[in-house]
Motif scaffolding. Structure first.
Motif, PDB file in Angstrom:
ATOM      1  N   VAL A 105      89.328  -0.746  -3.741  1.00 42.43           N
ATOM      2  CA  VAL A 105      90.094  -0.473  -4.971  1.00 42.43           C
ATOM      3  C   VAL A 105      89.231  -0.429  -6.234  1.00 42.43           C
ATOM      4  O   VAL A 105      89.342   0.515  -7.028  1.00 42.43           O
ATOM      5  CB  VAL A 105      91.252  -1.484  -5.126  1.00 42.43           C
ATOM      6  CG1 VAL A 105      91.878  -1.392  -6.512  1.00 42.43           C
ATOM      7  CG2 VAL A 105      92.309  -1.223  -4.061  1.00 42.43           C
ATOM      8  N   PRO A 106      88.357  -1.419  -6.476  1.00 45.07           N
ATOM      9  CA  PRO A 106      87.551  -1.341  -7.708  1.00 45.07           C
ATOM     10  C   PRO A 106      86.715  -0.069  -7.795  1.00 45.07           C
ATOM     11  O   PRO A 106      86.602   0.540  -8.875  1.00 45.07           O
ATOM     12  CB  PRO A 106      86.663  -2.591  -7.623  1.00 45.07           C
ATOM     13  CG  PRO A 106      87.432  -3.538  -6.772  1.00 45.07           C
ATOM     14  CD  PRO A 106      88.102  -2.675  -5.746  1.00 45.07           C
ATOM     15  N   LYS A 107      86.134   0.352  -6.686  1.00 48.75           N
ATOM     16  CA  LYS A 107      85.300   1.549  -6.688  1.00 48.75           C
ATOM     17  C   LYS A 107      86.148   2.796  -6.885  1.00 48.75           C
ATOM     18  O   LYS A 107      85.800   3.697  -7.661  1.00 48.75           O
ATOM     19  CB  LYS A 107      84.533   1.641  -5.366  1.00 48.75           C
ATOM     20  CG  LYS A 107      83.357   2.587  -5.405  1.00 48.75           C
ATOM     21  CD  LYS A 107      82.270   2.073  -6.329  1.00 48.75           C
ATOM     22  CE  LYS A 107      81.045   2.952  -6.324  1.00 48.75           C
ATOM     23  NZ  LYS A 107      80.033   2.502  -7.293  1.00 48.75           N
ATOM     24  N   GLN A 152     100.739  -3.330  -5.344  1.00 47.11           N
ATOM     25  CA  GLN A 152     100.719  -4.697  -5.867  1.00 47.11           C
ATOM     26  C   GLN A 152      99.404  -5.395  -5.539  1.00 47.11           C
ATOM     27  O   GLN A 152      98.819  -6.078  -6.390  1.00 47.11           O
ATOM     28  CB  GLN A 152     101.911  -5.480  -5.308  1.00 47.11           C
ATOM     29  CG  GLN A 152     103.250  -5.013  -5.856  1.00 47.11           C
ATOM     30  CD  GLN A 152     104.429  -5.587  -5.071  1.00 47.11           C
ATOM     31  OE1 GLN A 152     104.264  -6.208  -4.015  1.00 47.11           O
ATOM     32  NE2 GLN A 152     105.635  -5.353  -5.571  1.00 47.11           N
ATOM     33  N   GLN A 153      98.935  -5.210  -4.318  1.00 51.25           N
ATOM     34  CA  GLN A 153      97.676  -5.843  -3.928  1.00 51.25           C
ATOM     35  C   GLN A 153      96.506  -5.202  -4.662  1.00 51.25           C
ATOM     36  O   GLN A 153      95.543  -5.888  -5.041  1.00 51.25           O
ATOM     37  CB  GLN A 153      97.483  -5.743  -2.421  1.00 51.25           C
ATOM     38  CG  GLN A 153      96.209  -6.391  -1.904  1.00 51.25           C
ATOM     39  CD  GLN A 153      96.106  -7.866  -2.270  1.00 51.25           C
ATOM     40  OE1 GLN A 153      97.124  -8.547  -2.421  1.00 51.25           O
ATOM     41  NE2 GLN A 153      94.878  -8.362  -2.421  1.00 51.25           N
ATOM     42  N   SER A 154      96.568  -3.904  -4.883  1.00 57.31           N
ATOM     43  CA  SER A 154      95.511  -3.215  -5.617  1.00 57.31           C
ATOM     44  C   SER A 154      95.417  -3.738  -7.054  1.00 57.31           C
ATOM     45  O   SER A 154      94.316  -3.973  -7.574  1.00 57.31           O
ATOM     46  CB  SER A 154      95.775  -1.701  -5.632  1.00 57.31           C
ATOM     47  OG  SER A 154      95.760  -1.165  -4.325  1.00 57.31           O
ATOM     48  N   LEU A 155      96.564  -3.926  -7.684  1.00 55.02           N
ATOM     49  CA  LEU A 155      96.581  -4.472  -9.047  1.00 55.02           C
ATOM     50  C   LEU A 155      96.075  -5.919  -9.055  1.00 55.02           C
ATOM     51  O   LEU A 155      95.378  -6.334  -9.988  1.00 55.02           O
ATOM     52  CB  LEU A 155      97.990  -4.397  -9.624  1.00 55.02           C
ATOM     53  CG  LEU A 155      98.497  -2.986  -9.939  1.00 55.02           C
ATOM     54  CD1 LEU A 155      99.981  -3.012 -10.295  1.00 55.02           C
ATOM     55  CD2 LEU A 155      97.697  -2.370 -11.085  1.00 55.02           C
ATOM     56  N   ALA A 156      96.416  -6.675  -8.015  1.00 55.54           N
ATOM     57  CA  ALA A 156      95.937  -8.053  -7.915  1.00 55.54           C
ATOM     58  C   ALA A 156      94.419  -8.089  -7.780  1.00 55.54           C
ATOM     59  O   ALA A 156      93.747  -8.957  -8.350  1.00 55.54           O
ATOM     60  CB  ALA A 156      96.596  -8.757  -6.727  1.00 55.54           C
ATOM     61  N   LEU A 158      92.327  -5.858  -8.986  1.00 50.55           N
ATOM     62  CA  LEU A 158      91.773  -5.544 -10.310  1.00 50.55           C
ATOM     63  C   LEU A 158      91.909  -6.726 -11.260  1.00 50.55           C
ATOM     64  O   LEU A 158      91.014  -6.994 -12.066  1.00 50.55           O
ATOM     65  CB  LEU A 158      92.477  -4.312 -10.890  1.00 50.55           C
ATOM     66  CG  LEU A 158      92.237  -2.992 -10.146  1.00 50.55           C
ATOM     67  CD1 LEU A 158      93.110  -1.888 -10.734  1.00 50.55           C
ATOM     68  CD2 LEU A 158      90.770  -2.584 -10.206  1.00 50.55           C
ATOM     69  N   ASP A 159      93.040  -7.438 -11.168  1.00 48.54           N
ATOM     70  CA  ASP A 159      93.246  -8.624 -12.018  1.00 48.54           C
ATOM     71  C   ASP A 159      92.226  -9.712 -11.718  1.00 48.54           C
ATOM     72  O   ASP A 159      91.783 -10.433 -12.615  1.00 48.54           O
ATOM     73  CB  ASP A 159      94.655  -9.189 -11.808  1.00 48.54           C
ATOM     74  CG  ASP A 159      95.710  -8.384 -12.552  1.00 48.54           C
ATOM     75  OD1 ASP A 159      95.351  -7.655 -13.495  1.00 48.54           O
ATOM     76  OD2 ASP A 159      96.896  -8.473 -12.167  1.00 48.54           O
ATOM     77  N   GLY A 160      91.859  -9.842 -10.443  1.00 53.83           N
ATOM     78  CA  GLY A 160      90.939 -10.900 -10.045  1.00 53.83           C
ATOM     79  C   GLY A 160      89.479 -10.528 -10.168  1.00 53.83           C
ATOM     80  O   GLY A 160      88.596 -11.341  -9.882  1.00 53.83           O
ATOM     81  N   SER A 161      89.218  -9.299 -10.597  1.00 56.41           N
ATOM     82  CA  SER A 161      87.828  -8.854 -10.709  1.00 56.41           C
ATOM     83  C   SER A 161      87.187  -9.371 -11.990  1.00 56.41           C
ATOM     84  O   SER A 161      87.830  -9.473 -13.032  1.00 56.41           O
ATOM     85  CB  SER A 161      87.774  -7.313 -10.690  1.00 56.41           C
ATOM     86  OG  SER A 161      86.466  -6.852 -10.924  1.00 56.41           O
ATOM     87  N   ASN A 162      85.905  -9.706 -11.895  1.00 57.63           N
ATOM     88  CA  ASN A 162      85.169 -10.151 -13.094  1.00 57.63           C
ATOM     89  C   ASN A 162      84.279  -9.043 -13.652  1.00 57.63           C
ATOM     90  O   ASN A 162      83.375  -9.307 -14.437  1.00 57.63           O
ATOM     91  CB  ASN A 162      84.332 -11.395 -12.767  1.00 57.63           C
ATOM     92  CG  ASN A 162      83.376 -11.170 -11.593  1.00 57.63           C
ATOM     93  OD1 ASN A 162      83.218 -10.047 -11.114  1.00 57.63           O
ATOM     94  ND2 ASN A 162      82.765 -12.254 -11.121  1.00 57.63           N
ATOM     95  N   ARG A 163      84.533  -7.812 -13.237  1.00 57.47           N
ATOM     96  CA  ARG A 163      83.772  -6.680 -13.763  1.00 57.47           C
ATOM     97  C   ARG A 163      84.102  -6.484 -15.242  1.00 57.47           C
ATOM     98  O   ARG A 163      85.243  -6.687 -15.670  1.00 57.47           O
ATOM     99  CB  ARG A 163      84.101  -5.396 -12.989  1.00 57.47           C
ATOM    100  CG  ARG A 163      83.658  -5.390 -11.550  1.00 57.47           C
ATOM    101  CD  ARG A 163      84.160  -4.178 -10.780  1.00 57.47           C
ATOM    102  NE  ARG A 163      83.854  -2.931 -11.469  1.00 57.47           N
ATOM    103  CZ  ARG A 163      84.749  -2.215 -12.131  1.00 57.47           C
ATOM    104  NH1 ARG A 163      86.016  -2.624 -12.216  1.00 57.47           N
ATOM    105  NH2 ARG A 163      84.403  -1.087 -12.703  1.00 57.47           N
ATOM    106  N   PRO A 164      83.147  -6.040 -16.033  1.00 56.58           N
ATOM    107  CA  PRO A 164      83.384  -5.856 -17.472  1.00 56.58           C
ATOM    108  C   PRO A 164      84.508  -4.881 -17.793  1.00 56.58           C
ATOM    109  O   PRO A 164      85.240  -5.058 -18.767  1.00 56.58           O
ATOM    110  CB  PRO A 164      82.036  -5.315 -17.975  1.00 56.58           C
ATOM    111  CG  PRO A 164      81.036  -5.774 -16.971  1.00 56.58           C
ATOM    112  CD  PRO A 164      81.743  -5.785 -15.657  1.00 56.58           C
ATOM    113  N   ASP A 165      84.671  -3.850 -16.940  1.00 54.69           N
ATOM    114  CA  ASP A 165      85.685  -2.822 -17.202  1.00 54.69           C
ATOM    115  C   ASP A 165      86.981  -3.063 -16.441  1.00 54.69           C
ATOM    116  O   ASP A 165      87.848  -2.178 -16.400  1.00 54.69           O
ATOM    117  CB  ASP A 165      85.141  -1.439 -16.819  1.00 54.69           C
ATOM    118  CG  ASP A 165      83.938  -1.036 -17.652  1.00 54.69           C
ATOM    119  OD1 ASP A 165      83.859  -1.474 -18.817  1.00 54.69           O
ATOM    120  OD2 ASP A 165      83.082  -0.288 -17.142  1.00 54.69           O
TER     121      ASP A 165
END
Length: 231
Positions: A105-107, A152-156, A158-165
C-alpha cells in the motif's frame, strides 16, 4: 436561358462549397478524436510504466499492472489470490494479506499520489469479487465487504506509517478511493471450470482522467490564475 445557366452554376458552386466544408469538418473531427485518444493513451502508458517500475518487487509475487481490455481509461492492478486469499463466505483478510498490504500500500499510494501522476488519475476503485456458491444477494454483499475491508486496512497501514509523506498520501488516497462489489458476476475460469478460490478476490482499478476532465481542470486553473488579488 442565360439566367437559368447562371442559377444552375450558382447552385452547383454552393453544393461544392457545402461538400468541401463538410469534408473539412469531418477531417477536423477525426483529427480531434485521434488527438484525444492519443493523449489518453499517453496518460495511461505513463501511469502504467511508473506503477510497474514502483511495484517491480511485487511482480515476483504475481502482482500485475495492465490495461483493462474493456475500457481504455482503466488500469488493473491484479493481486494474486495467494496474497489476499478470502475463505468461502468470509471477508476477513488472512495474515498473508495483512503482510502484503503493509508493504504494498505505501508504495502503491505514494506512486499514484506523486506530483507526476496525481493530476492524471480520476479515481481508484477497490473491486471485490465472490465465487459462485450462494445467492446473488449474499455474494454481492460479501464482495462489497471484501473491498471495504481492504480499503480500511490500507488506510490503517498509511495511518501507522512513519514516512514523511504518509499524512499527505492518506489524504490523497482517501480523495481517490471507493469500494464496489461485483458479487459472482465475473468468476475466473480455468479449462472451462470455475476456479473458485481465485474468484474470491479484489482488484484495484485506476481510472485515468479523460480529455474532457483534463480540459475542465485546465480551465479552472486558468480562472483561478485570472482572479484579481484582493486589496
Amino acid at each position: 436561358m442565360a439566367a437559368e445557366h447562371e442559377g444552375a452554376g450558382l447552385a452547383s458552386s454552393l453544393t461544392d462549397l457545402m461538400t468541401s466544408l463538410a469534408v473539412i469538418f469531418i477531417l477536423l473531427l477525426v483529427a480531434m478524436l485521434n488527438n484525444q485518444r492519443q493523449q489518453a493513451a499517453e496518460a495511461r502508458n505513463l501511469v502504467v510504466s511508473r506503477l510497474q517500475a514502483a511495484l517491480e518487487k511485487f511482480k515476483l509475487q504475481g502482482v500485475v499492472v495492465k490495461s483493462d481490455p474493456t475500457d481504455p481509461l482503466v488500469l488493473l492492478v491484479i493481486v494474486p489470490e495467494d496474497l489476499l486469499k478470502f475463505e468461502q463466505g468470509k471477508s476477513e483478510i488472512p495474515t498473508t494479506g495483512f503482510d502484503f498490504l503493509r508493504t504494498f500500500v505505501p508504495k502503491f499510494v505514494s506512486t499514484a499520489c506523486s506530483t507526476e501522476l496525481r493530476e492524471g488519475i480520476s479515481s481508484i476503485v477497490v473491486e471485490g469479487h465472490a465465487s459462485s456458491e450462494g445467492s446473488d444477494n449474499d455474494n454481492l454483499s460479501l464482495s462489497q465487504r471484501r473491498s471495504m475491508v481492504v480499503i480500511q486496512q490500507s488506510l490503517a497501514v498509511l495511518d501507522g506509517s512513519n514516512r514523511p509523506d504518509a499524512r499527505e498520501d492518506h489524504k490523497c488516497f482517501l480523495s481517490l478511493i471507493s469500494a464496489t462489489g461485483r458479487g459472482r458476476a465475473e468468476p475466473i475460469y480455468v479449462n472451462g471450470e470455475e476456479d473458485r478460490p481465485h474468484s474470491r478476490r479484489v482488484v484495484f482499478k485506476i481510472r485515468i482522467k479523460s480529455f474532457e476532465e483534463r480540459k475542465v481542470i485546465v480551465a479552472q486553473s486558468g480562472l483561478k490564475t485570472a482572479e484579481p488579488t484582493p486589496r
